[in-house]
Design an enzyme around this catalytic site. Structure first.
Site, short mmCIF file in Angstrom:
data_model
loop_
_atom_site.label_atom_id
_atom_site.label_comp_id
_atom_site.label_asym_id
_atom_site.label_seq_id
_atom_site.Cartn_x
_atom_site.Cartn_y
_atom_site.Cartn_z
N THR A 86 -69.14 92.01 -26.99
CA THR A 86 -68.13 90.96 -27.21
C THR A 86 -66.82 91.49 -27.79
O THR A 86 -66.78 92.06 -28.87
CB THR A 86 -68.65 89.82 -28.11
OG1 THR A 86 -69.96 89.45 -27.73
CG2 THR A 86 -67.73 88.61 -27.99
N ARG A 117 -72.31 70.71 -25.89
CA ARG A 117 -70.92 70.31 -25.75
C ARG A 117 -70.75 68.83 -26.11
O ARG A 117 -71.69 68.04 -25.96
CB ARG A 117 -70.42 70.52 -24.31
CG ARG A 117 -70.52 71.97 -23.83
CD ARG A 117 -69.97 72.14 -22.43
NE ARG A 117 -70.17 73.49 -21.93
CZ ARG A 117 -69.39 74.52 -22.22
NH1 ARG A 117 -68.33 74.33 -23.01
NH2 ARG A 117 -69.64 75.70 -21.74
#
Length: 483
Positions: free
Chosen positions: A276, A76
């Site tokens: 997913t 991140r």
């Protein structure tokens, strides 16, 4: 509880599905495997859900598999002086560096030195699930000067994907190692490993698990696709995790990759989950879109062992309806004569062992005569996996004295898993137990016949070497009991 379909359903547990009543309802609606997402929830919450699943298993009287999904390293960016973030325009310059100072419109921290070590000019970085795309113009050990290729709003701690390079990062973070030890001690059946790039990632997890759980590798990075043949050899199963895969690769590449990986898993006799966004709209809607139904159907037509619900069952408003929808779609697809033709035309297994020949013969006999089921004894699970690879037209009943084997095989196509407590030391007893299971599950009646496979000597993994067609006669059971 017999399923009238072969593909298995994996349901993720979460805030919407954390009590006994809901978890049992999900199982009764069609969930064969429950996924515990280690990215969310404390160890106490995971322990409680695990205990509830085992209570449901005890109450319904059939094995249920539990899959613990490890988080993996999370990449991140840092934070911005403006909490609302900054707008990046196409063509502008933007720097990523190790400086801890809050970011602005020209730069932000990327607190992952490993990324800078691997970057080269021309590489791309994707931020916030690919909504922002940067191209590296120049880089060093602590910075990357980039050009914005696709602009947008960049804000605090958005995720970063690096599709063009193999990152020098282990698949297991410190958190993952602690979570792995916790869930293995708890007694899960499968470990899903995130961020797999190479077979050594799988080998590390296997060494830490010490045989307490089977290892399932999530394919979500281009490097994993490239190294897939080696990764599948090191793994017990595969998850085609289309989320990050669809971010790091052009979206049009994902469907053929999915099809190719599913085929390779079947050839290797290892279970594969397609996951997913399968019924994403059912997080908020009681009905799926037609496109989602087609997506689920495609995975089933391809021969996937299992299809998975994520937020739909973990945090959605309609968890039971989502499982029911999957169950209904699976039943309709598998009732289609085209499904049988597609599945049978894709048999490509290389048969090189006696066990391969026995399970292939069992399928041939079952499909050319009036046989109701193939019953196989499987202590290690290998025979059950080989039988599932054949994709027979009749149900598969897998019997094992090991509850761990019965639970793990709940993830495999077509398996009806039964734990037997009878000590089997002769093939006749194996036949009797198989007939008993076929009658108890309702798959066969006393006028029917089943195929039974087993290995002699018993309790020796991989020794399958004998086959018999047996009548489901009560006198057979009576004779064995009175000997």
């Amino acid at each position: 509880m017999r399923r009238h379909r072969n593909v298995k359903i994996v349901a993720t547990l979460g805030p919407a599905s954390s009590d006994y009543k809901m978890i049992r309802a999900l199982h009764e609606a069609g969930a064969d495997v429950f996924r515990l997402n280690m990215s969310h929830g404390s160890h106490d919450e995971i322990r409680e859900r695990h205990a509830i699943i085992r209570k449901v298993e005890e109450d319904v009287g059939n094995p249920i598999a539990i899959l613990a999904d490890l988080q993996g390293p999370k990449l991140r960016v840092g934070t911005f002086a403006n909490d609302e973030g900054e707008e990046l325009a196409e063509g502008q310059a933007f720097r990523l560096d190790l400086d801890e100072a809050p970011g602005d419109a020209t730069r932000v921290q990327l607190p992952h030195k490993e990324i800078f070590d691997a970057l080269e000019p021309g590489a791309h970085l994707l931020i916030n699930d690919g909504k922002i795309k940067l191209r590296v113009k120049d880089c060093g050990r602590d910075f990357a000067d980039c050009e914005v290729v696709v602009g947008g709003t960049i804000s605090n701690r958005k995720g970063v994907n690096v599709p063009d390079v193999v990152l020098p990062l282990a698949a297991l973070s410190d958190k993952d190692r602690k979570d792995l030890e916790f869930v293995c001690d708890l007694g899960v059946d499968w470990l899903a490993l995130s961020f797999v790039q190479r077979p050594s990632d799988v080998e590390e997890a296997r060494a830490l698990s010490k045989g307490r759980a089977a290892i399932l590798s999530k394919i979500e990075k281009p490097a994993a696709v490239k190294n897939f043949d080696d990764i599948i050899e090191a793994s017990d199963g595969i998850m085609v995790a289309r989320g990050d895969l669809g971010v790091e690769l052009p979206v049009q590449n994902v469907p053929p990759i999915q099809k190719r990986l599913v085929r390779k898993c079947r050839t290797a006799a290892k279970p594969v989950i397609v996951a997913t966004q399968m019924l994403e709209s059912m997080i908020e809607s009681p009905m799926p879109t037609r496109a989602e139904v087609s997506d689920v159907a495609t995975a089933i037509y391809e021969g996937a062992d299992a299809i998975m619900l994520s937020a739909e069952s973990a945090a959605g408003d309609y968890p039971v309806e989502a499982v029911t929808t999957m169950d209904n779609v699976a039943f309709e697809v598998e009732s289609d004569e085209n499904y049988t033709a597609i599945i049978e035309s894709s048999r490509t297994a290389d048969r090189t062992s006696v066990a391969d020949g026995i399970v292939a013969a069992a399928r041939e006999i079952a499909e050319t005569t009036d046989i109701k089921a193939i019953c196989c004894y499987s202590e290690s699970g290998t025979t059950g996996l080989l039988t599932a690879r054949e994709r027979p037209r009749v149900p598969i009943i897998v019997l094992s004295t090991r509850i761990e084997t019965a639970r793990r095989l709940c993830l495999s196509w077509g398996t009806n898993c039964v734990r037997t407590t009878t000590e089997v030391n002769r093939f006749k007893i194996a036949v009797v137990e198989a007939v008993r299971a076929a009658l108890k599950t309702g798959i066969a009646s006393k006028e029917d016949m089943v195929v039974v496979t087993a290995g002699v000597p018993f309790n020796t993994p991989g020794s399958t070497n004998i086959l018999r067609v047996a009548p489901c006669e009560e006198r057979l059971i009576y004779a064995a009991e009175t000997e």
